[in-house]
Design an enzyme around this catalytic site. Structure first.
Site, mmCIF file in Angstrom:
data_model
loop_
_atom_site.group_PDB
_atom_site.id
_atom_site.type_symbol
_atom_site.label_atom_id
_atom_site.label_comp_id
_atom_site.label_asym_id
_atom_site.label_seq_id
_atom_site.Cartn_x
_atom_site.Cartn_y
_atom_site.Cartn_z
ATOM 1 N N GLU A 144 0.898 -1.157 0.000
ATOM 2 C CA GLU A 144 0.000 0.000 0.000
ATOM 3 C C GLU A 144 0.929 1.197 0.000
ATOM 4 O O GLU A 144 1.258 1.743 1.032
ATOM 5 C CB GLU A 144 -0.904 -0.039 1.231
ATOM 6 C CG GLU A 144 -2.164 0.782 1.070
ATOM 7 C CD GLU A 144 -1.991 2.228 1.439
ATOM 8 O OE1 GLU A 144 -1.167 2.920 0.803
ATOM 9 O OE2 GLU A 144 -2.688 2.667 2.344
ATOM 10 N N GLU A 153 4.482 8.403 -4.122
ATOM 11 C CA GLU A 153 5.301 7.898 -3.018
ATOM 12 C C GLU A 153 6.314 6.858 -3.485
ATOM 13 O O GLU A 153 6.884 6.125 -2.677
ATOM 14 C CB GLU A 153 4.410 7.321 -1.914
ATOM 15 C CG GLU A 153 3.886 8.419 -1.011
ATOM 16 C CD GLU A 153 2.836 7.990 -0.001
ATOM 17 O OE1 GLU A 153 2.704 6.764 0.249
ATOM 18 O OE2 GLU A 153 2.143 8.870 0.521
HETATM 19 N N1 SAH Z 1 0.849 -1.240 4.976
HETATM 20 C C1 SAH Z 1 0.360 -0.322 5.986
HETATM 21 C C2 SAH Z 1 1.032 1.024 5.932
HETATM 22 C C3 SAH Z 1 1.010 1.719 4.606
HETATM 23 S S1 SAH Z 1 1.801 3.291 4.620
HETATM 24 C C4 SAH Z 1 -1.130 -0.211 5.861
HETATM 25 O O1 SAH Z 1 -1.634 -0.506 4.795
HETATM 26 O O2 SAH Z 1 -1.805 0.187 6.814
HETATM 27 C C5 SAH Z 1 3.222 3.006 3.674
HETATM 28 C C6 SAH Z 1 4.439 2.639 4.485
HETATM 29 O O3 SAH Z 1 5.420 2.172 3.590
HETATM 30 C C7 SAH Z 1 5.078 3.753 5.251
HETATM 31 O O4 SAH Z 1 5.219 3.340 6.580
HETATM 32 C C8 SAH Z 1 6.452 3.933 4.587
HETATM 33 O O5 SAH Z 1 7.465 4.267 5.534
HETATM 34 C C9 SAH Z 1 6.710 2.587 3.980
HETATM 35 N N2 SAH Z 1 7.515 2.477 2.738
HETATM 36 C C10 SAH Z 1 7.293 3.154 1.578
HETATM 37 N N3 SAH Z 1 8.098 2.718 0.610
HETATM 38 C C11 SAH Z 1 8.871 1.735 1.146
HETATM 39 C C12 SAH Z 1 9.895 0.891 0.619
HETATM 40 N N4 SAH Z 1 10.249 0.943 -0.658
HETATM 41 N N5 SAH Z 1 10.470 0.020 1.470
HETATM 42 C C13 SAH Z 1 10.085 -0.057 2.760
HETATM 43 N N6 SAH Z 1 9.112 0.699 3.303
HETATM 44 C C14 SAH Z 1 8.510 1.584 2.502
#
Ligand code: SAH
Length: 697
Positions: A144, A153
């Site tokens: 996500e 993002e």
């Molecule tokens: N999966 C959770 C949070 C989603 S928010 C949910 O659905 O509730 C997205 C998260 O991904 C954030 O915490 C961000 O720090 C992390 N993130 C984004 N890109 C990333 C990457 N390439 N590798 C590791 N973490 C990542």
């Protein structure tokens, strides 16, 4: 370790670098994060869960072990869903250390420690192999990583890498696919966020029309996305010129390419009009069949019963480089270009010989050439184009300007000096010199912009730009004259909260020695206003979630609460309330006044009192805003514009952010027996320019 945080000092208007402890940054990040909002997004959570269950079953039906890779696990929610759905093992990757730590705790608390391994790395650092972070490649890819623009993002490069190194060929992906939709519209309101419209001024010697220079007319503006709660945009504020069209999709179960590319669709306007704006949103299909669909479509596209409020995903407004008159039924091509992180649009009229060719030349990402888009952000453009607002300034300027006025304007990127010139300068060929000081931050040189602006309006030499900070103003800047009229909107680009524009008062204090004894200051005063409200939805972003789809995420709630309380005194936060409906529970109340005819006092200004609640409802917080009293009888509000009294519905200034102070009842989810009054204690610290506040229900 120390970190440095940039913050504008509201008493000097300039950026200062403050040394902060290591914890500061991450508390800010957590406190202002969207995690709470995501956990409250029931529609998203339910559909992810359905999609994950379906993917795990498909893998199991093939007789394979289900190995999940969850990139960006946050609280660990999606991994816990996968483990509950019967996945054999989950690798939960999270780059943000405080979140990874939280995920470990949450996973443990929910009893999934043996099934979920939290890895505190960026996914591109993750290794696979017997000694690696992952034993083997995964066959289910769950993520996500989307923002309102879908790719902002970094979802594309992350997927590209994951397919190359972390997952098996033919893996299942949840979501399976994302599709971006567009609709062409005409909207004076939204177009006013990108373009400066001519300003009409009724002067003594006839109507004057202030026009933007041609550089500004032809400027493509900025590439940054304009994301808004489109559901708050009334249908009377725009007119749709096309049907909703699928612009492009991304299949996440196949290798993804992040390199820049273009997509083109053919459109036939359903109505003639001026094509100005592309509205856009996306949906995600959680499974290949498309049966589990989570959509960001706005209210006119899907039934209101299916609308889920969320702030982490909204809708996008893209501004076409030029306004294009289009005819009903004619053939148009709309091109979406994207790089790894952003999207922009172009509209072309179809020419017969081109029809079969795809747009192979990608248009470069928009770059502001006129500098106005650097000086004015979108809400600021909106404010400058607001005719009733301009009228109030003209009215009040007309009242205070005399034929021999020496006028100084202190405000960022303000048109007041031009208005002042039109309204008085004719009679003051030599004596009257409108001066302005456009910006105190030398990020770029706005001088050229003003030169172009003045040239386009034959105002060269009529208005002098003083490039000096107020405290460094010298008599020579003013041709040894005393200022008889000091004006400001006030508006400063560094202001975050409404009262930061009180910098005008500090600047006025700094230029005191240059003011004539009978100086007129416009605005003559300002007042801080407050109202207790119940939000329709905004409360969710600061409210604990407790149990999310059966998983205990209270560790996250506590973490957010700690971060919000990090500074002990909680702070107000800026939100554009036209996007976030609320109902007033109290009458609006004036709580502090600031007299610009006098200098800033040494002592603090404070007030205590109580405000009666006149309507039943949940007291989520207080909204605070400033009103500026331009003259004795003309005031402008940067907050409440109108209150409909039976229901308490509020209309907010659409160009400004208001300050919202969330009560601890939202943050701690206490159940309150209907309070009848709220007591407040509000203090304006004249040394720092900040306002501290405390409320008790
Ligand atoms: N999966 C959770 C949070 C989603 S928010 C949910 O659905 O509730 C997205 C998260 O991904 C954030 O915490 C961000 O720090 C992390 N993130 C984004 N890109 C990333 C990457 N390439 N590798 C590791 N973490 C990542």
């Amino acid at each position: 370790m120390k970190t440095f945080c940039g913050r504008a000092n509201p008493t000097t208007g300039s950026m200062e670098w403050l040394e902060e402890g290591e914890d500061y940054d991450y508390h800010q990040e957590i406190a202002r994060s969207r995690y709470a909002d995501m956990l409250h997004d029931k529609d998203r959570n339910v559909k992810y869960y359905q999609g994950i269950r379906a993917a795990v079953s498909r893998v199991k039906e093939r007789g394979e072990k289900a190995i999940v890779l969850d990139i960006g696990t946050g609280t660990g929610l999606l991994s816990m869903m996968a483990a509950s759905a019967g996945a054999d093992f989950c690798y939960a990757i999270e780059v943000f250390k405080p979140m990874a730590n939280a995920a470990v705790k949450i996973v443990e608390k929910n009893g999934f420690s043996d099934k979920i391994k939290v890895i505190n790395k960026h996914s591109t650092e993750v290794t696979v192999g017997p000694d690696g972070d992952m034993q083997c490649r995964a066959n289910i890819l769950v993520t996500e990583l989307f923002d309102t623009e879908l790719i902002g993002e970094g979802a594309l490069p992350t997927y590209e890498h994951a397919h190359k190194y972390l997952v098996q060929e033919g893996c299942e992906a949840v979501p399976h696919r994302a599709t971006v939709y567009v609709q062409l519209v005409e909207s004076r309101r939204m177009w006013s966020w990108k373009k400066l419209f001519p300003v009409h001024v009724e002067a003594e010697d006839g109507e004057k029309i202030l026009v933007p220079p041609s550089e500004m007319e032809n400027c493509p503006g900025l590439a940054s996305v304009c994301d808004i709660q489109l559901n708050q945009m009334p249908s009377s504020d725009f007119s749709t010129l096309s049907d909703v069209v699928k612009m492009f999709s991304v299949d996440f179960s196949k290798p993804v390419q992040s390199a820049s590319t273009c997509y083109r669709v053919q459109l036939e306007p359903v109505k003639s009009g001026k094509a100005q704006i592309v509205l856009s949103w996306w949906d995600i299909d959680m499974d290949p069949s498309g049966m589990i669909n989570c959509s960001m479509a706005p209210y006119w596209v899907k039934p209101t019963s299916a609308l889920q409020w969320r702030d982490h995903w909204m809708q996008c407004v893209y501004f076409l480089p030029h306004e294009e008159p289009v005819l009903q039924g004619e053939k148009l091509y709309l091109t979406a270009c994207r790089d790894e992180y952003s999207v922009w649009y172009n509209l072309q009229k179809a020419r017969a010989e081109e029809e079969e060719h795809k747009a192979d030349v990608c248009v470069e990402s928009p770059v502001c050439r006129c500098r106005a888009h650097l000086l004015w952000n979108r809400p600021r453009f909106g404010a400058l184009n607001d005719q009733s607002r301009t009228r109030q300034y003209i009215e009040s300027l007309r009242k205070v300007l005399k034929t021999d006025s020496v006028c100084l304007c202190i405000s960022d990127g303000s048109l007041l000096p031009v208005l002042a010139h039109y309204l008085g300068a004719k009679q003051v060929q030599h004596a009257g010199s409108g001066c302005m000081q456009p910006s105190r931050i030398d990020l770029y040189h706005p001088h050229e912009l003003w030169q172009a602006f003045f040239k386009a309006n034959n105002l060269e030499d009529k208005i002098k730009i003083i490039e000096a900070r107020p405290e460094l103003l010298k008599p020579s800047h003013l041709e040894d004259k005393k200022i008889s009229v000091l004006v400001g909107e006030p508006f400063f680009t560094t202001s975050l909260l409404p009262w930061h524009n009180l910098y005008f008062w500090y600047a006025r204090t700094a230029v005191s020695s240059h003011l004539a004894s009978n100086v007129t200051v416009l605005p003559q005063s300002a007042s801080l206003h407050m109202m207790i409200v119940q939000f329709q939805d905004l409360w969710r972003i600061r409210s604990p979630c407790g149990i999310c789809e059966g998983f205990d995420v209270r560790t996250m709630d506590d973490m957010i609460k700690d971060s919000l309380n990090f500074r002990e005194s909680k702070e107000a936060e800026p939100h554009p309330l036209w996007e976030y409906p609320c109902k007033s529970l109290s009458e609006p109340q004036e709580v502090l006044t600031f007299d610009f005819t006098k200098t800033v006092p040494q002592h603090c200004l404070s007030t205590e009192g109580s405000v009666k609640l006149v309507r039943k409802g949940k007291s989520h917080g207080a909204v605070l805003w400033m009103e500026y009293h331009l003259t004795a009888d003309i005031s402008v509000s940067t907050g409440l514009m109108q209150l409909s009294n039976e229901k308490g519905n509020c209309e907010w200034n659409p160009h400004c952010k208001q300050a919202v102070y969330f009560f601890s009842s939202v943050i701690e989810s206490e159940i309150l027996s209907d309070p009848t009054a709220v007591t407040y204690d509000i203090k304006f610290d004249t040394k720092t320019g900040e306002i501290a506040m405390d409320f008790k229900l």
